[in-house]
Design a protein around this motif. Structure first.
Motif, PDB file in Angstrom:
ATOM      1  N   PRO A  14       0.835  -1.211   0.000  1.00 39.45           N
ATOM      2  CA  PRO A  14       0.000   0.000   0.000  1.00 39.45           C
ATOM      3  C   PRO A  14       0.871   1.263   0.000  1.00 39.45           C
ATOM      4  CG  PRO A  14      -0.738  -1.571   1.659  1.00 39.45           C
ATOM      5  CD  PRO A  14       0.571  -2.081   1.148  1.00 39.45           C
ATOM      6  N   LYS A  15       0.299   2.357  -0.446  1.00 37.47           N
ATOM      7  CA  LYS A  15       1.036   3.616  -0.595  1.00 37.47           C
ATOM      8  C   LYS A  15       1.804   4.042   0.660  1.00 37.47           C
ATOM      9  CE  LYS A  15      -0.695   6.296  -4.458  1.00 37.47           C
ATOM     10  NZ  LYS A  15       0.633   6.370  -5.050  1.00 37.47           N
ATOM     11  N   PRO A  16       1.239   3.891   1.879  1.00 37.28           N
ATOM     12  CA  PRO A  16       1.992   4.321   3.073  1.00 37.28           C
ATOM     13  C   PRO A  16       3.346   3.623   3.214  1.00 37.28           C
ATOM     14  CG  PRO A  16      -0.310   3.942   3.623  1.00 37.28           C
ATOM     15  CD  PRO A  16      -0.136   3.460   2.227  1.00 37.28           C
ATOM     16  N   PHE A  17       3.505   2.461   2.567  1.00 39.02           N
ATOM     17  CA  PHE A  17       4.757   1.708   2.679  1.00 39.02           C
ATOM     18  C   PHE A  17       5.717   1.995   1.517  1.00 39.02           C
ATOM     19  CE2 PHE A  17       1.690  -0.683   5.170  1.00 39.02           C
ATOM     20  CZ  PHE A  17       2.400  -0.957   6.334  1.00 39.02           C
ATOM     21  N   ASP A  18       5.343   2.945   0.647  1.00 37.01           N
ATOM     22  CA  ASP A  18       6.219   3.292  -0.479  1.00 37.01           C
ATOM     23  C   ASP A  18       7.595   3.746  -0.012  1.00 37.01           C
ATOM     24  OD1 ASP A  18       4.422   2.607  -2.372  1.00 37.01           O
ATOM     25  OD2 ASP A  18       3.851   4.663  -2.934  1.00 37.01           O
ATOM     26  N   ILE A  19       7.643   4.248   1.210  1.00 34.65           N
ATOM     27  CA  ILE A  19       8.916   4.741   1.758  1.00 34.65           C
ATOM     28  C   ILE A  19       9.992   3.644   1.775  1.00 34.65           C
ATOM     29  CG2 ILE A  19       8.326   4.216   4.159  1.00 34.65           C
ATOM     30  CD1 ILE A  19       9.749   6.897   4.862  1.00 34.65           C
TER      31      ILE A  19
END
Length: 572
Positions: free
Chosen positions: A231-236
């Motif tokens: 998911p996007k929050p884990f793109d980091i």
């Protein structure tokens, strides 16, 4: 909503190669011409493509092999490269990068020092690789296409298909989490980790590292896949690997993005093409809606008819089933933009103009025949049939439409099409053959009637002179005033000025034609001229000055404007 399929790409020096489960599409630009090629895939349901790690190793090998030839070709190299040669080259490169650190580490102390030296050298090699890419000018275009590939794939993944257009694609990031650059970073990190395997014998370690390099390819592939699905929050988590894309991608220009849009849409469509209906809607939405108020869908169909070589009625009947190929779609966009944006005459694009119940080929060498000129044809046919006229000259013939139409619809036996433009005469010859009038119509190069007059002046007896004279001359000469030509509509400006510019007064050619035709017309011969809507009184004055001519009639066109004058030559 149907789940979108995955699509990936490989940047080339002059375009992009896109791959999906449906097909491989290559779009390239050479000398301002867009070319496309497609390879359709057979649905492969083999078990091997579902085995983690192994699928990455095989997939990378296939990708390198499938794209290598296109990549080498795009760089301007003529030499062909096979899939096996390319994979072998990459394998040698990996071996080279493994062997050098291990050989150099042999000059240092214990196993711990060996490992540290090997890691330092691998890191140095990788840093050198990135710096070399970033500062190699020849790779600048390649990196711009790489950026275009990422932007359009991001648009495909983030937007509905119908919203993938230039404006929306430009807003997308040039970085992508499934980039091959990310794969390289993870591969290098895995190779560094592998260097810490505690093996004292450096030869054995080199062999193990070569095996690990193959295994690490599959693992790196799985890592990229896993991180791309987070998911996007884990793109980091993916950001460190993405840093390489600062070196390997650059902001593309609009042309590159347009090329990328063609490629990605061509690769993800379930069918190998787009229906006529879908194409027309797409083009209107992207290019005409809210931009051009007076567009006509029939013009779009005219260009599609030309591109597909399909009869208009058949095209419309099959508009929901007939598929326009990617190559045809690219060409349709180019020609429609030429028409709507560049204001290019539709007839020059489709090379077709209907005139007096016939179809004529036209191009930039000739004036486009207008319906108003049919008045001249009708009057010429009337006089030819009533007076049993056999010989005719069509002066300033251009496409030959006047002379050929008259030849096909009257009793005239010999028609000569005269023009000073060789390009126009080539068009006229083409129309002679297409209309099956070669037995009675010929072309001749001449500056108005100068060549015919030379022949006449060289004759020694009256009988020979009379044989070179004709019964009727028709002409639609240039008659627009020189200062008016630059003010004409943009699309008219695209027509040859040689066929438009009638000199300062607009009468230059009429003056010459009236003077020269006295030597070429038989006694009681007919001269029929097309004129400008506001030139009747001036033409009447010229006829009066040439008192060998008698004005018979003037005729208005379908719009009520003066269009044709007819006069008779009578020797004094």
């Amino acid at each position: 909503m149907k789940k979108k399929i995955n699509v990936g790409g490989v940047a080339l020096f002059n375009g992009i190669l896109f791959t999906s489960e449906y097909r491989q599409v290559t779009v390239q630009k050479n000398n301002n011409i867009i070319n496309s090629s497609i390879i359709n895939f057979i649905d492969d349901k083999s078990l091997i493509n579902k085995i983690p790690v192994l699928r990455g190793i095989i997939g990378l090998g296939n990708q390198i092999g499938n794209s290598s030839a296109k990549f080498v070709e795009s760089s301007g190299e003529k030499e062909k490269t096979s899939k096996l040669q390319t994979i072998f080259t990459y394998a040698l490169l990996i071996i080279f990068c493994i062997v050098i650190p291990i050989v150099i580490s042999a000059f240092f102390g214990n196993i711990i020092i060996h490992n540290i030296v090997q890691v330092i050298i691998v890191c140095f090699e990788f840093a050198l690789y990135i710096i070399a890419m970033k500062y190699t000018p020849e790779l600048n275009t390649l990196f711009m296409y790489h950026g275009a590939e990422h932007k359009v794939v991001n648009a495909y993944e983030n937007l509905d298909i119908e919203n993938i257009n230039l404006e929306n694609v430009k807003k997308q990031s040039r970085f992508h989490k499934r980039c091959g650059g990310n794969f390289v970073v993870y591969f290098v990190l895995l190779m560094i980790a592998s260097l810490f395997i505690p093996i004292n014998n450096l030869i054995i370690k080199a062999i193990v590292m070569m095996f690990m390099s193959i295994l690490n390819i599959g693992i790196a592939y799985e890592v990229v896949n896993i991180f791309s699905k987070l998911p996007k929050p884990f793109d980091i988590l993916n950001y460190p690997a993405t840093l390489i894309q600062f070196a390997t991608t650059k902001e593309p220009n609009d042309e590159m993005l347009e090329l990328a849009i063609y490629g990605v849409l061509g690769s993800v469509r379930e069918k190998n093409g787009i229906t006529v209906t879908a194409y027309v809607k797409k083009y209107i939405k992207e290019n005409l809606e809210n931009k051009i108020s007076d567009y006509d869908t029939q013009d779009i169909y005219s260009i599609l008819e030309y591109i597909t070589n399909l009869d208009r009625n058949k095209l419309i009947l099959q508009k929901d089933s007939y598929l326009i190929s990617l190559r045809q779609e690219i060409e349709a966009d180019r020609l429609l933009n030429k028409y709507y944006v560049d204001k290019y005459p539709l007839q020059y694009i489709t090379h077709k103009q209907y005139f007096y119940n016939e179809t004529y080929y036209v191009d930039e060498n000739v004036l486009i025949p207008r319906a108003d000129s049919e008045i001249l044809v009708e009057k010429a046919i009337e006089y030819i049939n009533n007076e049993n006229i056999k010989n005719m000259i069509d002066l300033c013939t251009g496409s030959g439409a006047l002379g050929i139409s008259i030849a096909k619809n009257s009793n005239v036996e010999n028609v000569e099409l005269i023009d000073i433009s060789l390009g126009a005469l080539n068009v006229a010859k083409r129309n002679i053959m297409a209309n099956n009038v070669a037995e009675k119509v010929i072309t001749r190069y001449s500056d108005l009637l100068s060549e015919r007059i030379k022949y006449i002046d060289s004759c020694n007896n009256q009988e020979e002179i009379e044989s070179l004279k004709v019964d009727i001359i028709v002409s639609n000469p240039p008659y627009i005033r020189s200062n008016v030509v630059p003010t004409l509509q943009e699309e008219v400006q695209k027509e040859p000025h040689l066929a438009l510019d009638g000199g300062k007064s607009g009468l230059d050619f009429y003056i010459r034609i009236l003077n020269e035709s006295k030597k070429v017309l038989k006694n009681n011969g007919i001269l029929i001229l097309e004129i400008g809507y506001d030139q009747l009184e001036e033409i009447k004055g010229l006829i009066k000055e040439n008192n060998e001519f008698k004005l018979l009639e003037s005729v208005k066109d379908y719009g009520g404007n003066d269009r044709v004058v007819i006069c008779r030559f009578q020797e004094k």
